[in-house]
Motif scaffolding. Structure first.
Motif, PDB file in Angstrom:
ATOM      1  N   ASP A  33      -4.331 -13.982  48.975  1.00  0.00           N
ATOM      2  CA  ASP A  33      -4.365 -14.948  50.057  1.00  0.00           C
ATOM      3  C   ASP A  33      -3.997 -16.358  49.622  1.00  0.00           C
ATOM      4  O   ASP A  33      -4.224 -17.317  50.348  1.00  0.00           O
ATOM      5  N   GLU A  84      -3.721 -12.736  54.756  1.00  0.00           N
ATOM      6  CA  GLU A  84      -3.637 -11.294  54.895  1.00  0.00           C
ATOM      7  C   GLU A  84      -4.940 -10.829  55.547  1.00  0.00           C
ATOM      8  O   GLU A  84      -5.404 -11.445  56.477  1.00  0.00           O
ATOM      9  N   ILE A 124       4.609 -12.723  56.978  1.00  0.00           N
ATOM     10  CA  ILE A 124       4.897 -12.451  55.579  1.00  0.00           C
ATOM     11  C   ILE A 124       4.930 -10.953  55.327  1.00  0.00           C
ATOM     12  O   ILE A 124       3.924 -10.254  55.500  1.00  0.00           O
ATOM     13  N   LEU A 175       0.684 -17.744  51.492  1.00  0.00           N
ATOM     14  CA  LEU A 175      -0.226 -17.705  52.625  1.00  0.00           C
ATOM     15  C   LEU A 175      -1.088 -18.965  52.634  1.00  0.00           C
ATOM     16  O   LEU A 175      -0.982 -19.831  51.778  1.00  0.00           O
ATOM     17  N   SER A 220       3.553 -10.649  50.329  1.00  0.00           N
ATOM     18  CA  SER A 220       2.958 -11.921  49.927  1.00  0.00           C
ATOM     19  C   SER A 220       3.216 -12.227  48.456  1.00  0.00           C
ATOM     20  O   SER A 220       3.161 -13.384  48.047  1.00  0.00           O
TER      21      SER A 220
END
Length: 245
Positions: free
Chosen positions: A72, A44, A222, A76, A225
């Motif tokens: 994150d 992100e 995404i 991710l 997330s």
């Protein structure tokens, strides 16, 4: 797994003097609301500083992706901070054609057990041509020897002057990833639009919007997330400044 080739390579090529054997330094610090590489979102929001040293036609530097916030992790990029080290050679072949080639080493200090940890870190070689003609087209080929993947990417850009120190800068790229050993081949692309302001002869500030994605099955951008929902493409934004010495 995916690895990131930093945009600092483009900065490095721009910073290499045409002939003078002088030491040059260029820096760039950016904030991006998404970290998207070759159509795939890896983080992100992230801060992305870079530094490049050049001498004659040779250059070397480092680029970072430093996640911001607590979202994150999976789905991710799970490796945390990223540090890409690169070195290359760029030289004009004619008045309109410039050749560029080099190598990038992608490292993940938070995940790797050592600097040469082959389970996370990868090596990639690249070579390309850029053309000093309308739209400034370029074409590059990348080969990641660790992931056994080849990428071909083309790009264009154009700058509209808005005032003495302000410009509207457009860019676009289209690429194709060929994954060996049963991996997934895919097409990706991105477009950027920035407002740039030159606050000095050697420094500028920019802010703008980006749009990109890929045709990977299941999507590559995404949307959420936390829930792990994916889209084939998406928007994000960025802001930053660059300077050379």
């Amino acid at each position: 797994m995916y690895r990131a080739l930093s945009s600092a390579i483009a900065i490095a090529v721009m910073s290499v003097p045409a002939s003078a054997e002088t030491l040059g330094v260029s820096t760039d610090v950016a904030f991006e609301s998404r970290y998207v590489f070759r159509g795939v979102q890896l983080q992100e929001a992230s801060v992305q500083p870079a530094i490049t040293l050049s001498f004659g036609n040779f250059y070397a530097g480092a680029w970072f992706a430093l996640p911001v916030g607590d979202d994150d992790g999976p789905p991710l990029q799970p490796y945390g901070d990223e540090l890409d080290l690169f070195a290359g050679y760029s030289a004009p072949l004619s008045e309109v054609v410039t050749f560029d080639a080099g190598v990038t080493y992608y490292t993940y200090p938070d995940a790797a057990s050592g600097f040469f940890d082959g389970s996370t870190n990868t090596w990639e070689a690249y070579g390309g041509l850029s053309f000093d003609i309308p739209l400034s087209p370029s074409v590059y080929v990348y080969r990641d020897f660790t992931l056994d993947a080849t990428t071909v990417e083309g790009g264009v850009s154009y700058s509209f002057p808005l005032a003495e120190k302000t410009s509207f800068d457009l860019g676009g790229s289209l690429g194709y990833v060929i994954a060996d050993n049963g991996g997934t081949d895919y097409l990706y692309g991105a477009a950027t639009a920035d407002i740039s302001y030159a606050f000095s002869d050697n420094g500028s500030f920019y802010v703008g919007a980006r749009f990109g994605g890929s045709d990977l099955p299941g999507g590559s951008i995404i949307d959420n997330s936390v829930l792990g929902t994916y889209d084939s493409s998406g928007f994000w934004w960025g802001v930053g400044f660059s300077a050379s010495f």
